[in-house]
Design a protein around this motif. Structure first.
Motif, PDB file in Angstrom:
ATOM      1  N   THR A  38       2.734  -0.679  -5.662  1.00 14.71           N
ATOM      2  CA  THR A  38       1.765  -0.633  -6.758  1.00 14.71           C
ATOM      3  C   THR A  38       2.473  -0.622  -8.099  1.00 14.71           C
ATOM      4  OG1 THR A  38       0.170   0.546  -5.375  1.00 14.71           O
ATOM      5  CG2 THR A  38      -0.136   0.679  -7.763  1.00 14.71           C
ATOM      6  N   LEU A  39       3.514   0.180  -8.210  1.00  7.32           N
ATOM      7  CA  LEU A  39       4.278   0.289  -9.452  1.00  7.32           C
ATOM      8  C   LEU A  39       4.855  -1.054  -9.870  1.00  7.32           C
ATOM      9  CD1 LEU A  39       5.498   2.245 -11.604  1.00  7.32           C
ATOM     10  CD2 LEU A  39       7.450   2.527 -10.057  1.00  7.32           C
ATOM     11  N   TYR A  40       5.293  -1.846  -8.895  1.00  7.33           N
ATOM     12  CA  TYR A  40       5.946  -3.123  -9.199  1.00  7.33           C
ATOM     13  C   TYR A  40       5.008  -4.317  -9.088  1.00  7.33           C
ATOM     14  CZ  TYR A  40      10.012  -0.104  -8.511  1.00  7.33           C
ATOM     15  OH  TYR A  40      10.934   0.924  -8.581  1.00  7.33           O
ATOM     16  N   GLY A  41       3.715  -4.067  -8.908  1.00 11.68           N
ATOM     17  CA  GLY A  41       2.739  -5.156  -8.914  1.00 11.68           C
ATOM     18  C   GLY A  41       2.767  -6.039  -7.693  1.00 11.68           C
ATOM     19  N   LEU A  42       3.079  -5.477  -6.534  1.00 20.20           N
ATOM     20  CA  LEU A  42       3.115  -6.235  -5.286  1.00 20.20           C
ATOM     21  C   LEU A  42       1.921  -5.832  -4.423  1.00 20.20           C
ATOM     22  CD1 LEU A  42       6.938  -5.839  -4.569  1.00 20.20           C
ATOM     23  CD2 LEU A  42       5.784  -7.944  -5.303  1.00 20.20           C
ATOM     24  N   LEU A  57       3.835  -9.286   1.085  1.00 20.41           N
ATOM     25  CA  LEU A  57       3.661  -8.700  -0.238  1.00 20.41           C
ATOM     26  C   LEU A  57       3.720  -9.847  -1.228  1.00 20.41           C
ATOM     27  CD1 LEU A  57       6.006  -5.564  -0.086  1.00 20.41           C
ATOM     28  CD2 LEU A  57       3.529  -5.648   0.273  1.00 20.41           C
ATOM     29  N   GLN A  58       2.781  -9.876  -2.184  1.00 22.94           N
ATOM     30  CA  GLN A  58       2.748 -10.956  -3.155  1.00 22.94           C
ATOM     31  C   GLN A  58       2.519 -10.392  -4.547  1.00 22.94           C
ATOM     32  OE1 GLN A  58       0.428 -14.446  -2.073  1.00 22.94           O
ATOM     33  NE2 GLN A  58       0.388 -13.815   0.082  1.00 22.94           N
ATOM     34  N   GLY A  59       3.163 -11.009  -5.520  1.00 27.29           N
ATOM     35  CA  GLY A  59       2.995 -10.581  -6.902  1.00 27.29           C
ATOM     36  C   GLY A  59       3.637 -11.570  -7.843  1.00 27.29           C
ATOM     37  N   PHE A  87      11.982  -9.890 -10.381  1.00 25.20           N
ATOM     38  CA  PHE A  87      11.559 -11.289 -10.379  1.00 25.20           C
ATOM     39  C   PHE A  87      10.114 -11.480 -10.832  1.00 25.20           C
ATOM     40  CE2 PHE A  87      15.154 -11.054  -7.625  1.00 25.20           C
ATOM     41  CZ  PHE A  87      15.742 -12.302  -7.599  1.00 25.20           C
ATOM     42  N   THR A  88       9.325 -10.420 -10.826  1.00 25.05           N
ATOM     43  CA  THR A  88       7.877 -10.599 -10.947  1.00 25.05           C
ATOM     44  C   THR A  88       7.396 -10.955 -12.346  1.00 25.05           C
ATOM     45  OG1 THR A  88       7.686  -8.188 -11.133  1.00 25.05           O
ATOM     46  CG2 THR A  88       7.308  -9.157  -8.961  1.00 25.05           C
ATOM     47  N   ASP A  89       8.236 -10.824 -13.367  1.00 31.80           N
ATOM     48  CA  ASP A  89       7.757 -11.176 -14.711  1.00 31.80           C
ATOM     49  C   ASP A  89       7.888 -12.663 -15.006  1.00 31.80           C
ATOM     50  OD1 ASP A  89      10.510 -11.321 -15.028  1.00 31.80           O
ATOM     51  OD2 ASP A  89      10.494 -10.431 -17.028  1.00 31.80           O
ATOM     52  N   ARG A  90       8.548 -13.416 -14.112  1.00 33.36           N
ATOM     53  CA  ARG A  90       8.710 -14.851 -14.383  1.00 33.36           C
ATOM     54  C   ARG A  90       8.606 -15.737 -13.151  1.00 33.36           C
ATOM     55  NH1 ARG A  90      13.944 -15.153 -17.524  1.00 33.36           N
ATOM     56  NH2 ARG A  90      13.076 -13.208 -18.305  1.00 33.36           N
ATOM     57  N   TYR A  91       8.414 -15.152 -11.982  1.00 35.33           N
ATOM     58  CA  TYR A  91       8.290 -15.929 -10.752  1.00 35.33           C
ATOM     59  C   TYR A  91       7.089 -15.454  -9.933  1.00 35.33           C
ATOM     60  CZ  TYR A  91      12.915 -17.822 -11.663  1.00 35.33           C
ATOM     61  OH  TYR A  91      13.973 -18.465 -12.242  1.00 35.33           O
TER      62      TYR A  91
END
Length: 316
Positions: A38-42, A57-59, A87-91
Motif C-alpha cells: 500500500t505504501l508503495y502503490g502496488l 502486484l501492479q502499480g 520504479f513506480t514513478d516512471r514505469y
C-alpha cells in the motif's frame, strides 16, 4: 523503519489475534507486506496466464513502459516490493507470482520448466495489453527472463538477469556441491534444515523476528513435495549455454559475489555469450541483491534501462 514496522505489526496482531506459534509470525509477515504494498502503490490482482491465473502486484504509471519482475525458485512476488518502489514513478510495474509459487499456487497437472513458465508470463503480457517490456528476473526467474529474451525478442525491451540460473557454472556453488552429493538444500523436513539453508540465500538478509522465520520454515516443510517437483522440472533442463549468442536484446547481468546458490562464475558465461552484455558484481552481496540492497541494485538497473530508453538516469 522496516524493523519497527514489523515489530509494530507483530504487537498489533498479538493483541487482536489468537494464534498458535508460529502462525503469529505468518500473520505479522502478511500484514507487513500488505502495508508496504500500500505504501508503495502496488495493488494485488490476478491475470490469466493461459493454464492458470497468476496473482500479481501492479502499480506505477499505466501508460509508461512496462517493467516485469520475476522471482526465483521457492520465492514469491514479495521479494521485489522494496526494489520495485524505485520504479513506480516512471514505469508500469508488474510483479508476478509464478505457477507453483506464492498466491498463484501449485497444480500437479502443470509443467514448471522455464519454457512453460515464460509462456505464462507472455500470455499475461497479452492479457494486460503489453506489447513489449523490460524484464527482470532473479535466479530461476532470471532463467525465465533469458528464455523470454531468446524465444520472444520482439516482446522484450531489455533483460536484467540477477544471479540467474540457466547456464553451466565453471565453478560449483555451495549448493552445486551439495547437489552433487545428492543433497538439495531447499528440501528439508525440520526447522534445523531451514536454518542451514536460509544463510545460503542471502549474505545480507533483511531482519525478521525468529517467530516469522520459524513460520517460513514450516511453509517450506509443508511444500516439500511440490518444491521437489518444480525443481525437477526446471533445474538444469534446457540450459542456454549454446544459445546465448542468439540473445540479441540489451542484457544486464547482475550478481552477488557471495552467492552460495548459483556461483558468481556463471556471470562471465552469460556475458561472454551475449553480445553487448553489461555486468554488475556486488562484492558484499549474495543471491538476492534486489532484497539485500534494494535501493543500490534498483538504481543500477534503472540506469541500465533508462540508457536503453535514451533518457536521463533516475534521480531518486
Amino acid at each position: 523503519m522496516k524493523k519497527l514496522l514489523l515489530l509494530g505489526t507483530l504487537a498489533a496482531v498479538g493483541i487482536t489475534t489468537v494464534a498458535t506459534y508460529p502462525a503469529l509470525g505468518g500473520y505479522a509477515y502478511h500484514l507487513t507486506m500488505a502495508a508496504e504494498r500500500t505504501l508503495y502503490g502496488l495493488d494485488k490482482s490476478s491475470v490469466d496466464g493461459g493454464d492458470i491465473r497468476l496473482v500479481t502486484l501492479q502499480g506505477g504509471v499505466q501508460n509508461a513502459p512496462a517493467v516485469i519482475m520475476i522471482h526465483g525458485y521457492s520465492a514469491d512476488k514479495d521479494v521485489w516490493i522494496r526494489f520495485a518502489r524505485h520504479f513506480t514513478d516512471r514505469y508500469r510495474v508488474i510483479i508476478v507470482d509464478l505457477a507453483g509459487h506464492g498466491e498463484t499456487g501449485f497444480d500437479s497437472k502443470l509443467k514448471y520448466d522455464t519454457t512453460s513458465q515464460s509462456s505464462r508470463v507472455l500470455h499475461a503480457m497479452n492479457q494486460l495489453g503489453i506489447e513489449r517490456a523490460h524484464i527482470i528476473g532473479n535466479s530461476m526467474g532470471g532463467f525465465i527472463a533469458a528464455r523470454l529474451a531468446h524465444d520472444h525478442p520482439q516482446r522484450i525491451l531489455s533483460a536484467t538477469l540477477i544471479d540467474a540460473a540457466g547456464v553451466t557454472s565453471p565453478r560449483p556453488s555451495v549448493m552445486g556441491k551439495l547437489l552433487a552429493k545428492g543433497e538439495n538444500p531447499f528440501l528439508f523436513s525440520d526447522r534445523e534444515g531451514f536454518y542451514r539453508f536460509y544463510p545460503m540465500t542471502m549474505a545480507k538478509a533483511p531482519w525478521m523476528p525468529s517467530i516469522t522465520l520459524d513460520w517460513i520454515a514450516d511453509q517450506y516443510i509443508a511444500r516439500q513435495s511440490q518444491l521437489a517437483r518444480i525443481f525437477n522440472d526446471f533445474h538444469n533442463v534446457n540450459l542456454l549455454d549454446n544459445q546465448l549468442a542468439d540473445i540479441r536484446v540489451p542484457t544486464l547481468v547482475m550478481w552477488g559475489a557471495k552467492d552460495e546458490l548459483v556461483s558468481v562464475s556463471a556471470a562471465d558465461v552469460w556475458c561472454q555469450g551475449i553480445v553487448g552484455c553489461q555486468q554488475v558484481i556486488y562484492d558484499d552481496l549474495g543471491h538476492m541483491p534486489m532484497l539485500e540492497a534494494p535501493t543500490r541494485s534498483a538504481h543500477d538497473v534503472l540506469a541500465f534501462i533508462e540508457k536503453q530508453n535514451n533518457t536521463a538516469p533516475a534521480n531518486k
